[in-house]
Design a protein around this motif. Structure first.
Motif, PDB file in Angstrom:
ATOM      1  N   MET A  40      -4.766   4.024   3.463  1.00 14.51           N
ATOM      2  CA  MET A  40      -4.462   4.695   4.732  1.00 14.51           C
ATOM      3  C   MET A  40      -3.095   5.463   4.450  1.00 14.51           C
ATOM      4  O   MET A  40      -2.316   4.688   3.871  1.00 14.51           O
ATOM      5  CB  MET A  40      -4.465   3.731   5.842  1.00 14.51           C
ATOM      6  N   LEU A  41      -3.201   6.834   4.695  1.00 12.17           N
ATOM      7  CA  LEU A  41      -1.908   7.364   4.582  1.00 12.17           C
ATOM      8  C   LEU A  41      -1.444   7.939   5.778  1.00 12.17           C
ATOM      9  O   LEU A  41      -1.943   8.218   6.783  1.00 12.17           O
ATOM     10  CB  LEU A  41      -2.282   8.874   3.798  1.00 12.17           C
ATOM     11  N   ASN A  42      -0.096   8.311   6.198  1.00 10.29           N
ATOM     12  CA  ASN A  42       0.487   8.306   7.306  1.00 10.29           C
ATOM     13  C   ASN A  42       1.098   9.840   6.784  1.00 10.29           C
ATOM     14  O   ASN A  42       2.132   9.920   6.140  1.00 10.29           O
ATOM     15  CB  ASN A  42       1.600   7.340   7.587  1.00 10.29           C
ATOM     16  N   ALA A  83       3.955   9.191   4.163  1.00  9.81           N
ATOM     17  CA  ALA A  83       4.910   8.184   3.983  1.00  9.81           C
ATOM     18  C   ALA A  83       4.658   7.607   2.672  1.00  9.81           C
ATOM     19  O   ALA A  83       3.805   7.638   2.157  1.00  9.81           O
ATOM     20  CB  ALA A  83       4.858   7.180   5.256  1.00  9.81           C
ATOM     21  N   GLY A  84       5.850   6.598   2.212  1.00 16.59           N
ATOM     22  CA  GLY A  84       5.753   6.235   0.901  1.00 16.59           C
ATOM     23  C   GLY A  84       5.861   7.126  -0.293  1.00 16.59           C
ATOM     24  O   GLY A  84       5.280   6.895  -1.565  1.00 16.59           O
ATOM     25  N   GLY A 135       1.259   2.255  12.568  1.00 13.38           N
ATOM     26  CA  GLY A 135       0.506   3.559  12.478  1.00 13.38           C
ATOM     27  C   GLY A 135      -1.138   3.421  12.482  1.00 13.38           C
ATOM     28  O   GLY A 135      -1.721   4.328  12.823  1.00 13.38           O
ATOM     29  N   ALA A 136      -1.555   2.412  12.127  1.00 12.23           N
ATOM     30  CA  ALA A 136      -2.905   2.377  12.110  1.00 12.23           C
ATOM     31  C   ALA A 136      -3.585   1.950  13.667  1.00 12.23           C
ATOM     32  O   ALA A 136      -4.686   1.649  13.781  1.00 12.23           O
ATOM     33  CB  ALA A 136      -3.490   1.034  11.222  1.00 12.23           C
ATOM     34  N   ALA A 137      -2.827   2.152  14.636  1.00  9.15           N
ATOM     35  CA  ALA A 137      -3.356   1.903  16.037  1.00  9.15           C
ATOM     36  C   ALA A 137      -4.408   2.674  16.431  1.00  9.15           C
ATOM     37  O   ALA A 137      -4.691   3.942  15.870  1.00  9.15           O
ATOM     38  CB  ALA A 137      -2.287   1.978  16.913  1.00  9.15           C
TER      39      ALA A 137
END
Length: 167
Positions: free
Chosen positions: A108-110, A126-127, A165-167
């Motif tokens: 999963m990417l933000n 992110a990351g 962030g995975a909400a």
């Protein structure tokens, strides 16, 4: 004569209206990037359609426009929502990635930001992960898909403050 901006929300900016916008220049992309900030993008939901010169993805977009201050709207149980959003880039010649394991479809990417310049669009995650699109010109289309869902999690960029962030 001034150019009419390509940013045109679908209908009014009401809470129940899906977002539908396009970006054709850097000014437009800046607005689109604000709508897409903190979108969660599964690697499995991205695809480069080389024969069509198109890059597409589906993200879980945080709806910043409905409650930016965190107040609960009348009739709502939670102040925040996410919605599935389709994002399409046209005129894409090549796609390069950095910091993304394309063999891990569950990754999963933000999405933090979008940038455009000198024939490239960068999707910055992110990351220190990035997707770089080599494009003929900027042509980005964004459209909400389906019904938003509530979340109690508001993305945060404060150091030391953790947000799911995975909400």
């Amino acid at each position: 004569m001034a150019r009419t901006p390509a940013i045109r929300p679908f209908g009014d900016q009401g809470r129940d209206r899906p977002l539908r916008v396009r970006a054709e220049d850097l000014e437009d992309l800046t607005v689109v990037a604000a709508y897409l900030q903190d979108a969660i993008v599964p690697v499995s939901e991205m695809s480069f359609l080389a024969d069509e010169n198109r890059f597409v993805l589906v993200a879980g977009r945080f709806r910043w426009e409905i409650a930016p201050d965190g107040t609960v709207a009348e009739g709502q149980d939670t102040p925040f929502e996410r919605v599935h959003t389709g994002i399409r880039f046209e005129g894409v010649r090549k796609v390069r990635t950095r910091g993304i394991d394309r063999r891990d479809p569950g990754q999963m990417l933000n999405l933090l930001s979008l940038a455009y310049g000198e024939g490239v669009v960068d999707l910055v995650f992110a990351g220190e992960s990035t997707i770089r699109l080599d494009v003929d010109s900027l042509s980005c289309h964004v459209e909400d898909l389906g019904t938003p869902w509530p979340t109690v999690f508001r993305p945060s960029h404060d150091e030391g403050e953790h947000s799911d962030g995975a909400a």
